[in-house]
Design a protein around this motif. Structure first.
Motif, PDB file in Angstrom:
ATOM      1  N   ASN A   1       0.871  -1.165   0.000  1.00 10.99           N
ATOM      2  CA  ASN A   1       0.000   0.000   0.000  1.00 10.99           C
ATOM      3  C   ASN A   1       0.908   1.214   0.000  1.00 10.99           C
ATOM      4  O   ASN A   1       1.693   1.413   0.921  1.00 10.99           O
ATOM      5  CB  ASN A   1      -0.900  -0.012   1.236  1.00 10.99           C
ATOM      6  CG  ASN A   1      -1.878   1.133   1.260  1.00 10.99           C
ATOM      7  OD1 ASN A   1      -1.616   2.215   0.759  1.00 10.99           O
ATOM      8  ND2 ASN A   1      -3.017   0.888   1.849  1.00 10.99           N
ATOM      9  N   ALA A   2       0.808   2.042  -1.015  1.00 15.52           N
ATOM     10  CA  ALA A   2       1.772   3.119  -1.240  1.00 15.52           C
ATOM     11  C   ALA A   2       1.888   4.130  -0.102  1.00 15.52           C
ATOM     12  O   ALA A   2       2.899   4.792   0.027  1.00 15.52           O
ATOM     13  CB  ALA A   2       1.415   3.839  -2.531  1.00 15.52           C
ATOM     14  N   GLY A   3       0.914   4.255   0.750  1.00 13.04           N
ATOM     15  CA  GLY A   3       0.965   5.290   1.768  1.00 13.04           C
ATOM     16  C   GLY A   3       1.479   4.856   3.122  1.00 13.04           C
ATOM     17  O   GLY A   3       1.475   5.645   4.058  1.00 13.04           O
ATOM     18  N   ILE A   4       1.946   3.627   3.255  1.00  7.93           N
ATOM     19  CA  ILE A   4       2.330   3.100   4.569  1.00  7.93           C
ATOM     20  C   ILE A   4       3.847   2.898   4.619  1.00  7.93           C
ATOM     21  O   ILE A   4       4.404   2.201   3.778  1.00  7.93           O
ATOM     22  CB  ILE A   4       1.614   1.764   4.852  1.00  7.93           C
ATOM     23  CG1 ILE A   4       0.107   1.959   4.795  1.00  7.93           C
ATOM     24  CG2 ILE A   4       2.035   1.208   6.205  1.00  7.93           C
ATOM     25  CD1 ILE A   4      -0.679   0.672   4.841  1.00  7.93           C
ATOM     26  N   PRO A   5       4.522   3.491   5.607  1.00  6.12           N
ATOM     27  CA  PRO A   5       5.970   3.279   5.697  1.00  6.12           C
ATOM     28  C   PRO A   5       6.301   1.850   6.113  1.00  6.12           C
ATOM     29  O   PRO A   5       5.525   1.206   6.824  1.00  6.12           O
ATOM     30  CB  PRO A   5       6.418   4.274   6.772  1.00  6.12           C
ATOM     31  CG  PRO A   5       5.202   4.574   7.568  1.00  6.12           C
ATOM     32  CD  PRO A   5       4.023   4.376   6.655  1.00  6.12           C
ATOM     33  N   GLY A   6       7.448   1.380   5.675  1.00  8.03           N
ATOM     34  CA  GLY A   6       7.926   0.071   6.096  1.00  8.03           C
ATOM     35  C   GLY A   6       8.480   0.139   7.503  1.00  8.03           C
ATOM     36  O   GLY A   6       8.681   1.218   8.071  1.00  8.03           O
ATOM     37  N   VAL A   7       8.747  -1.045   8.067  1.00  7.10           N
ATOM     38  CA  VAL A   7       9.270  -1.145   9.428  1.00  7.10           C
ATOM     39  C   VAL A   7      10.374  -2.195   9.453  1.00  7.10           C
ATOM     40  O   VAL A   7      10.200  -3.288   8.917  1.00  7.10           O
ATOM     41  CB  VAL A   7       8.152  -1.552  10.418  1.00  7.10           C
ATOM     42  CG1 VAL A   7       8.711  -1.803  11.803  1.00  7.10           C
ATOM     43  CG2 VAL A   7       7.052  -0.509  10.454  1.00  7.10           C
ATOM     44  N   LYS A   8      11.497  -1.851  10.082  1.00  5.26           N
ATOM     45  CA  LYS A   8      12.565  -2.832  10.324  1.00  5.26           C
ATOM     46  C   LYS A   8      12.345  -3.414  11.708  1.00  5.26           C
ATOM     47  O   LYS A   8      12.126  -2.689  12.670  1.00  5.26           O
ATOM     48  CB  LYS A   8      13.933  -2.155  10.303  1.00  5.26           C
ATOM     49  CG  LYS A   8      14.464  -1.861   8.961  1.00  5.26           C
ATOM     50  CD  LYS A   8      15.896  -1.374   9.066  1.00  5.26           C
ATOM     51  CE  LYS A   8      16.420  -1.141   7.672  1.00  5.26           C
ATOM     52  NZ  LYS A   8      17.863  -0.927   7.652  1.00  5.26           N
ATOM     53  N   THR A   9      12.425  -4.735  11.782  1.00  4.09           N
ATOM     54  CA  THR A   9      12.292  -5.419  13.063  1.00  4.09           C
ATOM     55  C   THR A   9      12.879  -6.817  12.934  1.00  4.09           C
ATOM     56  O   THR A   9      13.416  -7.182  11.896  1.00  4.09           O
ATOM     57  CB  THR A   9      10.823  -5.459  13.541  1.00  4.09           C
ATOM     58  OG1 THR A   9      10.766  -5.902  14.907  1.00  4.09           O
ATOM     59  CG2 THR A   9       9.968  -6.360  12.668  1.00  4.09           C
ATOM     60  N   ASN A  10      12.734  -7.591  13.960  1.00  5.47           N
ATOM     61  CA  ASN A  10      13.158  -8.977  13.965  1.00  5.47           C
ATOM     62  C   ASN A  10      11.965  -9.845  13.588  1.00  5.47           C
ATOM     63  O   ASN A  10      10.839  -9.580  14.031  1.00  5.47           O
ATOM     64  CB  ASN A  10      13.679  -9.332  15.373  1.00  5.47           C
ATOM     65  CG  ASN A  10      14.178 -10.744  15.458  1.00  5.47           C
ATOM     66  OD1 ASN A  10      13.384 -11.669  15.587  1.00  5.47           O
ATOM     67  ND2 ASN A  10      15.468 -10.914  15.384  1.00  5.47           N
ATOM     68  N   LEU A  11      12.188 -10.886  12.800  1.00  3.93           N
ATOM     69  CA  LEU A  11      11.109 -11.757  12.352  1.00  3.93           C
ATOM     70  C   LEU A  11      10.340 -12.351  13.523  1.00  3.93           C
ATOM     71  O   LEU A  11       9.108 -12.397  13.502  1.00  3.93           O
ATOM     72  CB  LEU A  11      11.654 -12.870  11.455  1.00  3.93           C
ATOM     73  CG  LEU A  11      10.631 -13.878  10.938  1.00  3.93           C
ATOM     74  CD1 LEU A  11       9.564 -13.191  10.093  1.00  3.93           C
ATOM     75  CD2 LEU A  11      11.321 -14.973  10.151  1.00  3.93           C
ATOM     76  N   GLN A  12      11.047 -12.787  14.547  1.00  2.24           N
ATOM     77  CA  GLN A  12      10.360 -13.376  15.709  1.00  2.24           C
ATOM     78  C   GLN A  12       9.422 -12.363  16.356  1.00  2.24           C
ATOM     79  O   GLN A  12       8.316 -12.704  16.761  1.00  2.24           O
ATOM     80  CB  GLN A  12      11.382 -13.901  16.714  1.00  2.24           C
ATOM     81  CG  GLN A  12      12.169 -15.070  16.176  1.00  2.24           C
ATOM     82  CD  GLN A  12      13.440 -15.343  16.956  1.00  2.24           C
ATOM     83  OE1 GLN A  12      14.081 -14.435  17.470  1.00  2.24           O
ATOM     84  NE2 GLN A  12      13.806 -16.610  17.031  1.00  2.24           N
TER      85      GLN A  12
END
Length: 132
Positions: free
Chosen positions: A79-90
């Motif tokens: 969805n073009a308007g939502i920023p991504g997030v870096k995190t841990n998979l768990q």
């Protein structure tokens, strides 16, 4: 509170919210490493090393078989308007319902080891390596 805000709250403090530019860059990297269909999903027919995930043990087994050790992921929503997030998979898997509620289709992309987990709106989950 939006679904994105609820997701961020559920993920906790061990995250980085990506800028619009960073999010776009990770989508560019993802689409450069994995073939994307015209309807915005990964074209799994072109990926040799892939697995449909039915339960978490399937994912763990696939990681073990492929000697995957890095669990840092970039969560990207289609969805073009939502920023991504870096995190841990768990971390993300512990609050998966909150993560998937943000948008219909979700990618968890690990750049370091080149794998992606695609969560589709119809419930299908596929993991694969970028070796097409």
């Amino acid at each position: 509170m939006t679904l994105f805000e609820e997701c961020i709250e559920a993920l906790g403090s061990n995250i980085v919210i990506l800028s619009e530019k960073q999010t776009h860059g990770y989508f560019e990297q993802l689409s450069g490493k994995f073939p994307i269909t015209s309807w915005a999903r990964i074209d799994w027919d072109k990926i040799c090393n892939k697995k449909i995930i039915n339960e978490i043990d399937d994912l763990n087994n696939w990681f073990n078989e492929n000697k995957i050790s890095s669990l840092d992921v970039n969560i990207l929503w289609n969805n073009a308007g939502i920023p991504g997030v870096k995190t841990n998979l768990q971390n993300a898997l512990q609050v998966l319902d909150d993560v998937l509620a943000v948008a219909p289709d979700t990618f968890m992309y690990n750049i370091e080891e080149g794998y992606v987990i695609e969560f589709l709106h119809d419930g299908e989950i596929t993991v694969g390596l970028n070796n097409f």
